[in-house]
Design an enzyme around this catalytic site. Structure first.
Site, PDB file in Angstrom:
ATOM      1  N   GLU A 164     -10.117  13.572  14.757  1.00 39.80           N
ATOM      2  CA  GLU A 164      -9.573  13.852  13.426  1.00 39.80           C
ATOM      3  C   GLU A 164     -10.357  15.022  12.824  1.00 39.80           C
ATOM      4  O   GLU A 164     -11.141  15.680  13.522  1.00 39.80           O
ATOM      5  CB  GLU A 164      -9.639  12.606  12.511  1.00 39.80           C
ATOM      6  CG  GLU A 164      -8.587  11.569  12.879  1.00 39.80           C
ATOM      7  CD  GLU A 164      -8.253  10.596  11.752  1.00 39.80           C
ATOM      8  OE1 GLU A 164      -8.708  10.807  10.611  1.00 39.80           O
ATOM      9  OE2 GLU A 164      -7.508   9.624  12.023  1.00 39.80           O
ATOM     10  N   HIS A 195       0.822  -1.212   0.000  1.00 36.04           N
ATOM     11  CA  HIS A 195       0.000   0.000   0.000  1.00 36.04           C
ATOM     12  C   HIS A 195       0.855   1.262   0.000  1.00 36.04           C
ATOM     13  O   HIS A 195       0.388   2.345   0.331  1.00 36.04           O
ATOM     14  CB  HIS A 195      -1.007  -0.022   1.148  1.00 36.04           C
ATOM     15  CG  HIS A 195      -2.224  -0.829   0.808  1.00 36.04           C
ATOM     16  ND1 HIS A 195      -2.760  -0.851  -0.453  1.00 36.04           N
ATOM     17  CD2 HIS A 195      -3.006  -1.641   1.542  1.00 36.04           C
ATOM     18  CE1 HIS A 195      -3.809  -1.638  -0.485  1.00 36.04           C
ATOM     19  NE2 HIS A 195      -3.989  -2.144   0.712  1.00 36.04           N
ATOM     20  N   ASP A 206      -6.189   4.832  10.042  1.00 40.64           N
ATOM     21  CA  ASP A 206      -7.598   4.917   9.622  1.00 40.64           C
ATOM     22  C   ASP A 206      -8.022   3.654   8.881  1.00 40.64           C
ATOM     23  O   ASP A 206      -9.179   3.254   8.923  1.00 40.64           O
ATOM     24  CB  ASP A 206      -7.796   6.099   8.664  1.00 40.64           C
ATOM     25  CG  ASP A 206      -7.554   7.416   9.365  1.00 40.64           C
ATOM     26  OD1 ASP A 206      -7.563   7.426  10.606  1.00 40.64           O
ATOM     27  OD2 ASP A 206      -7.357   8.425   8.670  1.00 40.64           O
TER      28      ASP A 206
HETATM   29  P1  FAD Z   1       4.152  -1.801   2.217  1.00 42.10           P
HETATM   30  O1  FAD Z   1       3.681  -0.741   1.308  1.00 42.10           O
HETATM   31  O2  FAD Z   1       4.137  -3.165   1.703  1.00 42.10           O
HETATM   32  O3  FAD Z   1       5.622  -1.439   2.751  1.00 42.10           O
HETATM   33  C1  FAD Z   1       5.961  -0.143   3.199  1.00 42.10           C
HETATM   34  C2  FAD Z   1       7.469  -0.037   3.428  1.00 42.10           C
HETATM   35  O4  FAD Z   1       7.829  -0.815   4.561  1.00 42.10           O
HETATM   36  C3  FAD Z   1       8.301  -0.591   2.278  1.00 42.10           C
HETATM   37  O5  FAD Z   1       9.497   0.147   2.191  1.00 42.10           O
HETATM   38  C4  FAD Z   1       8.585  -2.021   2.695  1.00 42.10           C
HETATM   39  O6  FAD Z   1       9.763  -2.514   2.117  1.00 42.10           O
HETATM   40  C5  FAD Z   1       8.700  -1.872   4.203  1.00 42.10           C
HETATM   41  N1  FAD Z   1       8.211  -3.039   4.928  1.00 42.10           N
HETATM   42  C6  FAD Z   1       7.052  -3.717   4.756  1.00 42.10           C
HETATM   43  N2  FAD Z   1       6.955  -4.707   5.653  1.00 42.10           N
HETATM   44  C7  FAD Z   1       8.080  -4.654   6.402  1.00 42.10           C
HETATM   45  C8  FAD Z   1       8.572  -5.416   7.483  1.00 42.10           C
HETATM   46  N3  FAD Z   1       7.901  -6.449   7.991  1.00 42.10           N
HETATM   47  N4  FAD Z   1       9.774  -5.080   8.006  1.00 42.10           N
HETATM   48  C9  FAD Z   1      10.483  -4.040   7.524  1.00 42.10           C
HETATM   49  N5  FAD Z   1      10.069  -3.291   6.496  1.00 42.10           N
HETATM   50  C10 FAD Z   1       8.876  -3.590   5.944  1.00 42.10           C
HETATM   51  N6  FAD Z   1      -0.899   5.170   7.229  1.00 42.10           N
HETATM   52  C11 FAD Z   1      -1.023   5.722   8.438  1.00 42.10           C
HETATM   53  O7  FAD Z   1      -0.055   5.861   9.163  1.00 42.10           O
HETATM   54  N7  FAD Z   1      -2.251   6.133   8.871  1.00 42.10           N
HETATM   55  C12 FAD Z   1      -3.381   5.980   8.146  1.00 42.10           C
HETATM   56  O8  FAD Z   1      -4.456   6.337   8.598  1.00 42.10           O
HETATM   57  C13 FAD Z   1      -3.268   5.374   6.872  1.00 42.10           C
HETATM   58  N8  FAD Z   1      -4.344   5.196   6.092  1.00 42.10           N
HETATM   59  C14 FAD Z   1      -4.212   4.599   4.886  1.00 42.10           C
HETATM   60  C15 FAD Z   1      -5.339   4.419   4.092  1.00 42.10           C
HETATM   61  C16 FAD Z   1      -5.241   3.769   2.874  1.00 42.10           C
HETATM   62  C17 FAD Z   1      -6.472   3.563   2.047  1.00 42.10           C
HETATM   63  C18 FAD Z   1      -3.969   3.335   2.422  1.00 42.10           C
HETATM   64  C19 FAD Z   1      -3.825   2.652   1.104  1.00 42.10           C
HETATM   65  C20 FAD Z   1      -2.841   3.553   3.180  1.00 42.10           C
HETATM   66  C21 FAD Z   1      -2.947   4.186   4.414  1.00 42.10           C
HETATM   67  N9  FAD Z   1      -1.835   4.420   5.214  1.00 42.10           N
HETATM   68  C22 FAD Z   1      -1.980   4.994   6.446  1.00 42.10           C
HETATM   69  C23 FAD Z   1      -0.488   4.182   4.700  1.00 42.10           C
HETATM   70  C24 FAD Z   1       0.159   2.921   5.186  1.00 42.10           C
HETATM   71  O9  FAD Z   1       0.655   3.099   6.495  1.00 42.10           O
HETATM   72  C25 FAD Z   1       1.320   2.632   4.260  1.00 42.10           C
HETATM   73  O10 FAD Z   1       0.788   2.268   3.032  1.00 42.10           O
HETATM   74  C26 FAD Z   1       2.294   1.631   4.798  1.00 42.10           C
HETATM   75  O11 FAD Z   1       3.295   1.501   3.821  1.00 42.10           O
HETATM   76  C27 FAD Z   1       1.730   0.276   5.173  1.00 42.10           C
HETATM   77  O12 FAD Z   1       1.281  -0.445   4.085  1.00 42.10           O
HETATM   78  P2  FAD Z   1       1.765  -1.916   3.796  1.00 42.10           P
HETATM   79  O13 FAD Z   1       1.630  -2.753   5.013  1.00 42.10           O
HETATM   80  O14 FAD Z   1       1.111  -2.340   2.564  1.00 42.10           O
HETATM   81  O15 FAD Z   1       3.338  -1.697   3.584  1.00 42.10           O
END
Ligand code: FAD
Length: 501
Positions: free
Chosen positions: A265, A94, A152
């Site tokens: 918020e 994401h 969120d």
């Molecule tokens: P990824 O996108 O898969 O990874 C994010 C980063 O972390 C990359 O660099 C990856 O290599 C690294 N990573 C992933 N897993 C690990 C691990 N286990 N160890 C070390 N590094 C790792 N964020 C907020 O803070 N608050 C919100 O309210 C919020 N709302 C959101 C709403 C929506 C609809 C979306 C799409 C995103 C939102 N986000 C929010 C953002 C979210 O925190 C980020 O997208 C974050 O990257 C987590 O997503 P992911 O788990 O898919 O991580």
């Protein structure tokens, strides 16, 4: 409705927008490693894209680990082997700009390792890095407990949010998610598995929290739990006056547990955007829409008060105070009384709606900023009024709420402004492949305006392509950040999609 249908058809027909380079290199690992890399086109294509939908970064293979030992083996090989390749952990992908992928390297699908164990005393849960927060909530709430800080949206992974910060409407009281972790298991860029906490390997512990995946892969996080309330009274109130809106928000985040609310918020509704009135009863929806039309900008204060027993006086007292002392526009208040799970999982309904309209998998040129409280009025006038409102149209959600700095630990890698109170401004725009560049240039104009006017913003979920921007972002912490990189990932294998090193 006609407009939404037209946009839907347009977006559906347009090809997806890709600006990054693609790689076709396939990685072959020696048999002795006993690791299977997935290289089928569908797996590679999924790992090449993310929620931002503006980049394509193609890995050479994807590992779906069956244990954390497999991740360690892979990283040891990458660090010591003849074939050098980089590695990116991926939660749900994401991210917005390819941060969870790696060109020609190996993506580790962390969701293959999802697991939650609640401790006997229910003080904490040990959670595998790839677990989704929605599953953490489901499992813990069933046992009457819950983490205390939430994003969120809950269909994101524990390791992914801890690598960023994990921010939301509860953090004014409890801090971001990175402030609510007791211990981590991390596999460094050298392939070593290390437990860390404030007492044990603190350099790694604080480095990894908000560390953008640069120092190690989080395979386990020990998350603080507290009582899980049963329900939430969830309010939205409308303001036409910015100063009254921010004054009330700031007063709410200064209150303690007993006298205050549990979640604060806020959002902006702008006459050039899509005005979602659905939180209000049908009889009030046209009044809300007219309000936005007449004032150009309406400010939405969003709060929630959790409770178990509606007859306990404090819940009623807090709500009484809300309705009597806050200066929202008379009559423009709406309340939903919902189960705790539904409140926290509220963005799921938005996702379902957008998916049904084919508007979920579109480009998301999001801009997330932290703005110091003393500069929020200048920001509002220069950015909201003079830039955003002057666009022909905007789409998506604009979040706007204050939080407290004292819940963040400066030893963590995450960066925030220096002031005690700062605002979260999330300009969460959706675009089409045709207007994505236009939105990106508006985002650039906002950053430029802040820089020229001396507004000391910090970006969240940012993507810089120039080293000096990263150095500027980390400021006095840059030295410590690069030293940690040399210590824990000297070959610079991890999360190269962040473009830092
Ligand atoms: P990824 O996108 O898969 O990874 C994010 C980063 O972390 C990359 O660099 C990856 O290599 C690294 N990573 C992933 N897993 C690990 C691990 N286990 N160890 C070390 N590094 C790792 N964020 C907020 O803070 N608050 C919100 O309210 C919020 N709302 C959101 C709403 C929506 C609809 C979306 C799409 C995103 C939102 N986000 C929010 C953002 C979210 O925190 C980020 O997208 C974050 O990257 C987590 O997503 P992911 O788990 O898919 O991580």
């Amino acid at each position: 409705r006609l407009m939404i249908t037209l946009i839907t058809v347009l977006v559906y027909l347009l090809p997806s927008f890709a600006k990054s380079s693609e790689s076709t290199k396939v990685i072959t690992l020696p048999k002795s490693l006993n690791l299977t890399l997935l290289t089928d086109p569908s797996t590679i294509s999924t790992a090449s894209h993310d929620y931002g939908n503006v980049t394509t970064v193609t890995p050479g293979g994807v590992l779906c680990p069956s244990s954390s030992a497999e991740i360690s083996r892979l990283l040891r090989y990458a660090a010591n082997g003849e074939t050098i390749f980089q590695v990116a952990a991926r939660g749900q992908g994401h991210s917005l700009n390819g941060q969870a992928s790696v060109s020609g390297g190996v993506v580790i699908n962390m969701t293959c390792l999802a697991d939650i164990t609640v401790s006997e005393d229910k003080e904490y849960a040990d959670v595998a890095g790839g677990t989704l927060w929605v599953d953490v909530l489901r499992e813990t709430a069933e046992q009457g407990v819950s983490p205390v800080s939430w994003t969120d949206y809950l269909h994101i992974s524990v390791g992914g949010t801890l690598s960023n910060a994990g921010i939301g409407g509860q953090m004014f009281r409890n801090g971001p998610q990175i402030s609510n972790v007791l211990e981590l298991d991390v596999i460094t860029g050298k392939g070593e598995t290390l437990a860390c906490s404030p007492q044990l390997n603190p350099e790694l512990f604080y480095g990894v929290l908000g560390g953008l995946g640069q120092f190690g892969i989080i395979t386990r996080a020990r998350i603080v739990l507290n009582h899980a309330p049963k329900r939430a009274k969830w309010f939205k109130m409308l303001y036409s006056d910015f100063t009254a809106f921010t004054k009330d928000q700031e007063s709410l985040i200064s209150m303690n547990n007993d006298t205050g609310v549990d979640y604060v918020e806020g959002q902006l509704l702008m006459s050039n955007g899509i005005v979602d009135t659905s939180f209000f009863p049908p009889s009030d929806q046209s009044k809300v829409a007219d309000l936005v039309k007449n004032h150009s900008i309406i400010y939405v204060l969003e709060v929630a008060k959790y409770y178990d027993d509606p007859t306990v006086p404090t819940t009623g007292q807090v709500i009484d105070k809300l309705t009597k002392t806050l200066s929202y526009l008379p009559g423009f208040i709406s309340m939903h009384d919902v189960p705790y799970f539904d409140f926290l999982n509220r963005v799921q309904a938005e996702e379902d709606k957008l998916r049904s309209l084919a508007l979920w998998e579109v480009p998301h040129p999001w801009l997330n900023l932290y703005v110091p409280k003393t500069q929020i009025l200048d920001f509002h006038n220069g950015v909201v009024k003079d830039i955003l409102l002057k666009q022909n149209s905007t789409s998506g959600v604009a979040l706007f709420y204050p939080t407290n700095r004292n819940k963040w630990d400066n030893r963590m890698s995450a960066m925030i402004p220096d002031e005690d109170v700062f605002y979260v401004v999330g300009l969460l725009q959706s675009a089409s492949s045709q207007n994505v560049q236009e939105v990106e240039s508006v985002n650039e104009a906002i950053i430029r305006f802040c820089k020229d006017s001396g507004i000391k913003i910090k970006q969240y979920l940012m993507h810089f392509t120039r080293k000096e921007d990263w150095v500027g972002h980390f400021g006095s912490k840059w030295g410590a950040f690069s030293k940690r990189k040399d210590l824990f990932d000297p070959k610079k294998l991890l999360s190269p999609g962040q473009d830092i090193f």
